[in-house]
Design a protein around this motif. Structure first.
Motif, mmCIF file in Angstrom:
data_model
loop_
_atom_site.group_PDB
_atom_site.id
_atom_site.type_symbol
_atom_site.label_atom_id
_atom_site.label_comp_id
_atom_site.label_asym_id
_atom_site.label_seq_id
_atom_site.Cartn_x
_atom_site.Cartn_y
_atom_site.Cartn_z
ATOM 1 N N SER A 59 0.642 -1.208 -0.027
ATOM 2 C CA SER A 59 0.066 0.157 0.052
ATOM 3 C C SER A 59 0.790 1.294 0.131
ATOM 4 O O SER A 59 1.962 1.366 0.382
ATOM 5 C CB SER A 59 -1.002 -0.102 1.314
ATOM 6 N N ARG A 61 1.313 4.885 1.606
ATOM 7 C CA ARG A 61 1.181 5.496 3.014
ATOM 8 C C ARG A 61 -0.256 5.781 3.468
ATOM 9 O O ARG A 61 -0.605 5.552 4.389
ATOM 10 C CB ARG A 61 2.251 6.477 3.170
ATOM 11 N N SER A 62 -1.047 6.432 2.347
ATOM 12 C CA SER A 62 -2.257 6.816 2.686
ATOM 13 C C SER A 62 -3.123 5.703 2.922
ATOM 14 O O SER A 62 -4.484 6.025 3.275
ATOM 15 C CB SER A 62 -2.637 7.670 1.465
ATOM 16 N N MET A 64 -2.504 2.714 4.505
ATOM 17 C CA MET A 64 -2.026 1.810 5.580
ATOM 18 C C MET A 64 -2.713 1.101 6.186
ATOM 19 O O MET A 64 -3.145 -0.084 6.570
ATOM 20 C CB MET A 64 -0.726 2.256 6.208
ATOM 21 N N ALA A 65 -4.086 1.970 6.715
ATOM 22 C CA ALA A 65 -5.247 1.443 7.537
ATOM 23 C C ALA A 65 -5.908 0.267 6.544
ATOM 24 O O ALA A 65 -6.485 -0.481 7.336
ATOM 25 C CB ALA A 65 -5.880 2.717 7.978
ATOM 26 N N ALA A 66 -5.947 0.807 5.421
ATOM 27 C CA ALA A 66 -6.807 -0.208 4.474
ATOM 28 C C ALA A 66 -6.063 -1.524 4.421
ATOM 29 O O ALA A 66 -6.785 -2.694 4.440
ATOM 30 C CB ALA A 66 -7.217 0.471 3.112
ATOM 31 N N ALA A 68 -3.990 -2.751 6.485
ATOM 32 C CA ALA A 68 -4.283 -3.633 7.845
ATOM 33 C C ALA A 68 -5.482 -4.181 8.119
ATOM 34 O O ALA A 68 -5.452 -5.254 8.520
ATOM 35 C CB ALA A 68 -3.714 -2.616 9.203
ATOM 36 N N SER A 69 -6.352 -3.400 7.618
ATOM 37 C CA SER A 69 -7.868 -3.961 7.606
ATOM 38 C C SER A 69 -7.963 -5.056 6.983
ATOM 39 O O SER A 69 -8.849 -6.165 7.114
ATOM 40 C CB SER A 69 -8.790 -2.899 7.151
ATOM 41 N N THR A 70 -7.492 -5.074 5.666
ATOM 42 C CA THR A 70 -7.663 -6.149 4.590
ATOM 43 C C THR A 70 -6.967 -7.403 4.966
ATOM 44 O O THR A 70 -7.414 -8.431 5.119
ATOM 45 C CB THR A 70 -6.852 -5.761 3.239
ATOM 46 N N ASP A 72 -6.246 -8.188 8.250
ATOM 47 C CA ASP A 72 -7.345 -8.668 9.402
ATOM 48 C C ASP A 72 -8.217 -9.441 8.917
ATOM 49 O O ASP A 72 -8.379 -10.659 9.212
ATOM 50 C CB ASP A 72 -7.535 -7.428 10.204
#
Length: 89
Positions: A59, A61-62, A64-66, A68-70, A72
């Motif tokens: 990913s 940098r913008s 990164m949350a997506a 991590a969610s993917t 998970d």
């Protein structure tokens, strides 16, 4: 902040062992339909080799949350598939 940090990319790589190569292949086949049409800026590679399932998520940098969610969600699905296979399902 430097220009290099603004364009930082992240790659997360995970390996999960299964009791057999057949189960590892089945897990990948079950997960692939859920992981198409990813948002722009997110990449996913998933395959099995022998008894191991390999998952790599990249990913910007913008995103990164997506990422991590993917990851998970994928690990949750792998966990469920291992439990179902262990029960003979």
């Amino acid at each position: 902040m430097t220009k290099n940090l603004r364009r930082l990319e992240v790659e997360i790589a995970v390996q999960v062992q299964f009791p057999s190569a057949l189960q590892a292949r089945a897990a990948v086949k079950a997960l692939i339909p859920d992981n198409v049409n990813l948002p722009e800026g997110l990449t996913l590679s998933m395959f099995s080799r022998g008894r191991t399932v390999y998952v790599a998520i990249g990913s910007r940098r913008s995103m990164m949350a997506a990422a991590a969610s993917t990851l998970d969600e994928i690990l949750d699905h792998i966990s469920v598939s291992r439990k179902v296979m262990a029960q003979g399902g």
